[in-house]
Design an enzyme around this catalytic site. Structure first.
Site, PDB file in Angstrom:
ATOM      1  N   ILE A   1       0.794  -1.322  -0.036  1.00 31.54           N
ATOM      2  CA  ILE A   1       0.060  -0.158   0.024  1.00 31.54           C
ATOM      3  C   ILE A   1       0.815   1.038  -0.053  1.00 31.54           C
ATOM      4  CG2 ILE A   1      -1.857   1.257   1.019  1.00 31.54           C
ATOM      5  CD1 ILE A   1      -1.274  -2.230   2.087  1.00 31.54           C
ATOM      6  N   CYS A   2       0.473   2.171  -0.758  1.00 34.32           N
ATOM      7  CA  CYS A   2       1.173   3.359  -0.719  1.00 34.32           C
ATOM      8  C   CYS A   2       2.363   3.027  -1.313  1.00 34.32           C
ATOM      9  CB  CYS A   2       1.313   4.040   0.407  1.00 34.32           C
ATOM     10  SG  CYS A   2       1.447   5.990   0.537  1.00 34.32           S
ATOM     11  N   ALA A   3       3.525   3.801  -0.713  1.00 35.19           N
ATOM     12  CA  ALA A   3       4.896   3.749  -1.085  1.00 35.19           C
ATOM     13  C   ALA A   3       5.722   2.311  -0.515  1.00 35.19           C
ATOM     14  CB  ALA A   3       5.721   4.923  -0.559  1.00 35.19           C
TER      15      ALA A   3
END
Length: 235
Positions: A103-105
């Site tokens: 998720i995300c970075a």
């Protein structure tokens, strides 16, 4: 349905953005016969990027074989990407999982471990271009599925991501039941996205983010060089 537990591993680390993984945890922990392992080097509190204490449940050395491996991002990932122990764990235990997810970075940590080469991935919009350093293909979508790699975009995409993972692992009926039970029907108070935000607001966010983005890009570059060196040696 098989009685074998669904083994889920979610990596915790100091300076993580907790919502990246606590949103997915709320969904994935409710999968039938799920066992969730909150993973870190030691069983001791880690502090999120905004000060929330979180307690891992399973050390790296005690982690079982996993069906789902999940990792998020956050400011702490700049140090994590320089941590050979963490990257080795992600490469070996995460890479062997049935589903390799982020998720995300967190996708950049997967990339540093060599797990995204040639795969499509979502990422937070401010860091999406960094995926190319690891041979990954950035896709501007909230959730991206490429074979057994599943990724969510920015922080709040983790909930959407988790329902997609649930559907992949247990089928759409289970995912729909969980979505209904958790009453997931987002109605954000403001219609503001990367696609429709005023240019001056986007420019301000980018400007404010320059210092930490510079540090993160430097960490990505170092990790990419390590990955290239390792691949050269193993070739």
């Amino acid at each position: 349905m098989s009685s074998k537990p669904i083994e889920i591993g979610i990596v915790f680390f100091p300076g993580m953005t907790q919502l990246d993984v606590t949103g997915p945890f709320e969904v994935l922990a409710r999968l039938p016969n799920a066992r969730v392992h909150l993973l870190w080097k030691r069983i001791e509190p880690v502090i999120s990027d905004v000060g929330l204490p979180l307690l891992p449940t399973t050390t790296f050395s005690d982690c079982p074989d996993l069906d789902i491996f999940c990792i998020g991002g956050g400011p702490g990932m700049t140090s994590i990407m320089d941590d050979d122990e963490v990257i080795a764990f992600v490469r070996e235990k995460g890479g062997a999982a049935r589903f390799v997810t982020s998720i995300c970075a967190g996708c950049l940590i997967l990339g540093a471990a060599g797990l995204l080469t040639g795969y499509k991935s979502a990422c937070h919009w401010l860091m999406r271009d960094m995926l190319a350093c690891f041979g990954a293909i950035a896709v501007h979508k909230r959730v991206v599925v490429d074979r057994n790699r599943i990724s969510g975009g920015g922080v709040t995409a983790g909930v959407d991501f988790a329902f997609q993972v649930a559907a992949e692992v247990c089928g759409e009926d289970v995912a729909k039941r969980l979505q209904l039970f958790l009453e997931y029907q987002p109605e954000p108070p403001f219609d503001i996205t990367v696609q429709n935000a005023p240019p001056e607001l986007l420019a301000k966010l980018r400007s404010d983010s320059v210092p930490w983005l510079r540090d993160r890009q430097a960490a990505v570059d170092r990790a990419a060089r390590k990955l290239a060196s390792r691949e050269t040696v193993s070739a």
